[in-house]
Design an enzyme around this catalytic site. Structure first.
Site, PDB file in Angstrom:
ATOM      1  N   LYS A   1      40.868  46.390  45.149  1.00 11.47           N
ATOM      2  CA  LYS A   1      41.984  44.990  45.552  1.00 11.47           C
ATOM      3  C   LYS A   1      41.590  44.314  46.569  1.00 11.47           C
ATOM      4  O   LYS A   1      42.473  43.458  47.203  1.00 11.47           O
ATOM      5  CB  LYS A   1      43.514  45.393  45.167  1.00 11.47           C
TER       6      LYS A   1
ATOM      7  N   HIS B   1      33.811  51.593  44.772  1.00  9.94           N
ATOM      8  CA  HIS B   1      34.875  52.028  45.601  1.00  9.94           C
ATOM      9  C   HIS B   1      34.752  53.017  46.542  1.00  9.94           C
ATOM     10  O   HIS B   1      35.727  53.436  47.215  1.00  9.94           O
ATOM     11  CB  HIS B   1      36.164  51.796  44.927  1.00  9.94           C
TER      12      HIS B   1
ATOM     13  N   SER C   1      48.575  43.785  45.946  1.00  9.26           N
ATOM     14  CA  SER C   1      47.632  43.486  44.875  1.00  9.26           C
ATOM     15  C   SER C   1      47.421  44.702  43.856  1.00  9.26           C
ATOM     16  O   SER C   1      47.390  44.615  42.648  1.00  9.26           O
ATOM     17  CB  SER C   1      46.456  43.138  45.266  1.00  9.26           C
TER      18      SER C   1
HETATM   19  P1  A3P Z   1      45.624  39.091  44.291  1.00  8.26           P
HETATM   20  O1  A3P Z   1      46.230  40.338  43.385  1.00  8.26           O
HETATM   21  O2  A3P Z   1      46.050  39.299  45.576  1.00  8.26           O
HETATM   22  O3  A3P Z   1      45.705  37.775  43.781  1.00  8.26           O
HETATM   23  P2  A3P Z   1      39.331  43.205  43.455  1.00  8.26           P
HETATM   24  O4  A3P Z   1      38.248  42.249  42.649  1.00  8.26           O
HETATM   25  O5  A3P Z   1      38.882  43.833  44.297  1.00  8.26           O
HETATM   26  O6  A3P Z   1      40.113  43.947  42.234  1.00  8.26           O
HETATM   27  O7  A3P Z   1      40.378  42.300  44.021  1.00  8.26           O
HETATM   28  C1  A3P Z   1      41.026  41.485  43.387  1.00  8.26           C
HETATM   29  C2  A3P Z   1      42.028  40.575  44.140  1.00  8.26           C
HETATM   30  O8  A3P Z   1      41.147  39.262  44.563  1.00  8.26           O
HETATM   31  C3  A3P Z   1      43.182  39.811  43.628  1.00  8.26           C
HETATM   32  O9  A3P Z   1      44.007  39.486  44.463  1.00  8.26           O
HETATM   33  C4  A3P Z   1      42.472  38.389  42.985  1.00  8.26           C
HETATM   34  O10 A3P Z   1      43.337  37.280  42.672  1.00  8.26           O
HETATM   35  C5  A3P Z   1      41.708  38.322  44.284  1.00  8.26           C
HETATM   36  N1  A3P Z   1      40.410  37.368  44.080  1.00  8.26           N
HETATM   37  C6  A3P Z   1      39.596  37.074  42.957  1.00  8.26           C
HETATM   38  N2  A3P Z   1      38.640  36.354  43.071  1.00  8.26           N
HETATM   39  C7  A3P Z   1      39.109  35.448  43.971  1.00  8.26           C
HETATM   40  C8  A3P Z   1      38.811  34.284  44.496  1.00  8.26           C
HETATM   41  N3  A3P Z   1      37.685  33.484  44.063  1.00  8.26           N
HETATM   42  N4  A3P Z   1      39.405  33.591  45.547  1.00  8.26           N
HETATM   43  C9  A3P Z   1      40.344  34.206  46.344  1.00  8.26           C
HETATM   44  N5  A3P Z   1      40.913  35.671  45.793  1.00  8.26           N
HETATM   45  C10 A3P Z   1      40.322  36.234  44.638  1.00  8.26           C
END
Ligand code: A3P
Length: 295
Positions: free
Chosen positions: A48, A108, A138
């Site tokens: 996340k 991860h 998140s």
């Molecule tokens: P939130 O749940 O706070 O919105 P991962 O890819 O490591 O699982 O992380 C997911 C998090 O990254 C989510 O956060 C998601 O919305 C955010 N995220 C994914 N793409 C993004 C982007 N282009 N810009 C900003 N945040 C992004």
């Protein structure tokens, strides 16, 4: 018929010092003996922290800004998740073995669990991290939407588990600290989600240069446009809607949820924040890495 929600420790178990999904560790030999290639690029994160975002940026760099090539398949197929395993249904190792070079590898894992071969071959690695309070928020929503995951109960109970490292991939604090140590080596680039939110141009240029390419203005512009939160939220190849509903229920919470810095303020009570920050200070006292929790 709905599948019953499993108990927490039916799904997750202690493995080499951290909590991990038992489905992943069942065939750990396959992960441990994974053969890296010298031109593999590893994208490592604590869950996340913006893995999908940085993966899409890197993929765009590899494809020299060709958006159509990026839309050919879902991100989880273009950038396979190394240790992800669910019997024969999902197998990150197998996916990677079948890929042509240069491969982009998502993981991860903390550095000591990453297959030794990546270190022996001196592969380039990007470690992206995000402030702990936004990660825990998140992660909480992620728990709600992953159908095979146990119910995280209340937010404050989940925060408690996070603080104790009783979530998959264990202690966020140890994860960050150990990758921070590794980033002293030039082949590991340490990045922050908050920096990407603050100045995406600077961070994209940093990534392009780290990958040994030239950051032309045209390429940088294309990448920024294609990987904005809104663009990725609307793009089926990045928003995980290509993942079956039985795995991710996006009606509960979308994968591309908010994408901001500071959502923790909407979730932490004053008392919980105080407790968390006190514990944080203790855990991070010997570490020089500093996070921003708001912009
Ligand atoms: P939130 O749940 O706070 O919105 P991962 O890819 O490591 O699982 O992380 C997911 C998090 O990254 C989510 O956060 C998601 O919305 C955010 N995220 C994914 N793409 C993004 C982007 N282009 N810009 C900003 N945040 C992004």
């Amino acid at each position: 018929m709905e599948t019953p929600v499993p108990e927490y420790y039916e799904i997750f178990g202690e493995f080499r010092g951290i909590l991990l999904d038992k489905r992943f560790t069942k065939y750990w030999d396959d992960v441990e003996t994974f053969l890296a290639r010298p031109d593999d690029l590893v994208i490592a994160t604590y869950p996340k922290s913006g893995t999908t975002w940085v993966s899409e940026i890197v993929y765009m760099i590899y494809k020299e800004g060709d958006v159509e090539k990026c839309k050919e398949d879902a991100i989880f197929n273009r950038v396979p998740f190394l240790e992800c395993r669910n019997e024969d249904l999902i197998n990150g190792v197998k996916q990677l073995k079948g890929k042509e070079s240069p491969r982009i590898v998502k993981t991860h894992l903390p550095p000591d669990l990453l297959p030794a071969s990546f270190w022996e071959k001196n592969c380039k690695m990007i470690y992206l991290c995000r402030n702990a309070k936004d990660v825990v928020v998140s992660y909480y929503y992620f728990f709600l939407m992953i159908t095979s995951y146990p119910n995280p109960e209340s937010f404050s109970e989940f925060v408690e588990k996070f603080m104790q490292g009783q979530v998959p991939y264990g202690s966020w604090y140890d994860h960050v600290k150990s990758w921070w140590e590794k980033s002293k080596s030039a082949h590991v680039l340490f990045m922050f989600y908050e920096d990407m939110k603050k100045d995406i141009r600077r961070e994209v240029i940093k990534l392009i240069e780290f990958l040994g390419k030239k950051p032309s203005e045209e390429l940088v512009d294309k990448i920024i446009q294609h990987t904005s939160f809104q663009e990725m939220k609307n793009n089926p190849s990045t928003n995980y809607t290509m993942m079956p509903d039985e795995i991710m229920n996006q009606k509960v919470s979308p994968f591309m949820r908010k994408g901001i810095v500071g959502d923790w303020k909407n979730h932490f009570t004053a008392a919980l924040r105080e407790r968390f920050e006190e514990h944080y200070k203790q855990q991070m006292k010997d570490c020089t890495v500093k996070f921003r929790t708001e912009l």
